[in-house]
Design a protein around this motif. Structure first.
Motif, PDB file in Angstrom:
ATOM      1  N   TYR A  89       0.810  -1.007   0.043  1.00 34.20           N
ATOM      2  CA  TYR A  89       0.281  -0.123  -0.020  1.00 34.20           C
ATOM      3  C   TYR A  89       1.033   1.274  -0.113  1.00 34.20           C
ATOM      4  O   TYR A  89       0.349   2.318  -0.397  1.00 34.20           O
TER       5      TYR A  89
ATOM      6  N   LYS B 148     -11.861   1.722   0.745  1.00 33.52           N
ATOM      7  CA  LYS B 148     -10.336   1.457   1.309  1.00 33.52           C
ATOM      8  C   LYS B 148     -10.419   0.497   2.760  1.00 33.52           C
ATOM      9  O   LYS B 148      -9.300   0.804   3.437  1.00 33.52           O
TER      10      LYS B 148
ATOM     11  N   ASN C 211      -7.147  -1.457   3.293  1.00 29.69           N
ATOM     12  CA  ASN C 211      -6.078  -0.723   3.431  1.00 29.69           C
ATOM     13  C   ASN C 211      -6.201  -0.213   4.968  1.00 29.69           C
ATOM     14  O   ASN C 211      -5.148  -0.328   5.795  1.00 29.69           O
TER      15      ASN C 211
END
Length: 381
Positions: free
Chosen positions: A115, A141, A144
């Motif tokens: 990432y 996201k 993430n």
């Protein structure tokens, strides 16, 4: 105490070493780790006790680990980063939010994280994504956020070196939360008597050693390409690759260079043979594009071996030019060869590097690292 990391009976990873050290100091340790290791090590079980360490294995994406943690109480939870390969750490962070308990996050190589970099095999080849560590939950996201949840949830964050501490600050981690705590090694393992590896392998001249997976990040192709230059000065020199993964591309380069018996690809070897190789070699070289710390550098230091490696962040914290090794620019076979030749040609330089390495590595003994780690646990308790 619970740690989220890797422990198997067949391999002495860092999580095993420090857990064993905690037990020696009178603490109880439970390690939660992934069932994926059972595919590689058939002897591993879902639940077992290894040298006093309670080991429990879960599928990393399953919330079963979270349920288990919620049913049990601990004094401290110590988790590993990066979370994309250790999502058990993310479950531990959710556990802390649901049922608060002191927690630390140990960052084992910040730029192994896809990432944050374009290419984990060559992270400094393109700009670092300083705005891409997701702190707040977002549906778009979510992965993430889940990966980085532990780093923002933990009471303290361990960086492997000063460089990575400064990088963590750039990502928004509070400086007062960050401690520099390196990995370490069991020095006794490298002080024991070993067989003459050169004699065993019928190596008559100088021996250059590479230990590690022969992947692009570790730069084996550049080391291999340096050998024609080395052989002009030291025609009897031999480059030995030790690692547990074949690299057909690397072997293809070897054939093109027509290096013959001057290069050996040994693949996986026993721990005893690995230590014997370190103790027998004249130079250790791993021209990596990036290492969080690089246990193999510590291993070579423990065996008193001069080091040739790249002048990249993190690595430069371990190797001081002309004191315990030489630093060269990344991806530069000629510079690698020049450094190897300089060490092989100057016996006094090599002896000085050997002495300095055996002194410096004492700072990275598992006992010293465990002592520092436990002191931080006490603070957050």
């Amino acid at each position: 105490m619970t740690t989220c990391g890797g422990v198997v009976r067949d391999v002495k990873w860092w999580e095993y070493l420090i857990s064993r050290e905690f037990i020696k100091r009178g603490h109880d340790v439970t390690v939660l780790t992934s069932t994926s290791v059972m595919k590689v090590f058939p002897s591993a079980k879902r639940e077992e006790v290894i040298d006093g360490i309670n080991v429990k294995r879960f599928h990393p994406l399953s919330p079963a680990a979270l349920k288990w943690m919620l049913r049990n109480d601990f004094d401290v939870i110590d988790t590993d980063f990066p979370g994309y390969i250790a999502p058990l750490s993310s479950w531990a962070a959710i556990r802390k939010r649901m049922k608060d308990i002191p927690m630390v996050q140990a960052v084992h190589g910040l730029y192994h994280d896809p990432y944050l970099v374009e290419d984990v095999e060559d992270p400094f080849s393109k700009p670092i994504k300083y705005d891409n560590m997701q702190r707040e939950f977002s549906v778009t996201k979510a992965a993430n956020w889940f990966c980085h949840l532990p780093i923002f949830t933990a009471d303290r964050v361990f960086a492997l070196n000063k460089f990575e501490k400064q990088e963590l600050i750039k990502f928004g981690v509070l400086e007062e939360k960050i401690d520099v705590v390196p990995n370490g090694i069991d020095l006794k393992q490298y002080n024991k008597k070993t067989k003459d590896f050169k004699k065993k392998m019928d190596i008559g001249g100088e021996m250059i050693l590479f230990v590690g997976q022969p992947i692009r990040r570790k730069g084996p192709e550049y080391l291999l390409a340096s050998m024609p230059y080395v052989l002009k000065e030291f025609p009897d020199a031999t480059l030995v690759f030790i690692g547990y993964k074949r690299n057909e591309s690397l072997e293809s380069i070897y054939k093109e260079l027509n290096l013959g018996d001057s290069v050996r690809f040994l693949g996986f070897v026993s721990e005893d043979d690995k230590v014997a190789a370190f103790r027998s070699c004249d130079v250790f070289c791993m021209p990596s594009n990036y290492e969080g710390l690089g246990i193999v550098y510590l291993e070579s230091m423990a065996c008193g071996v001069p080091i040739v490696t790249t002048n990249t962040p993190g690595i430069a914290d371990l190797v001081e030019p002309r004191k315990n090794g030489l630093l060269v620019p990344p991806k530069n076979p000629k510079k690698i060869a020049q450094a190897i030749i300089e060490i092989l040609s100057d016996r006094n330089l090599g002896k000085r590097m050997r002495r300095n390495n055996t002194k410096k590595v004492k700072n990275f003994s598992v006992g010293n690292v465990a002592k520092k780690t436990l002191a931080i646990y006490e603070e957050i308790l």
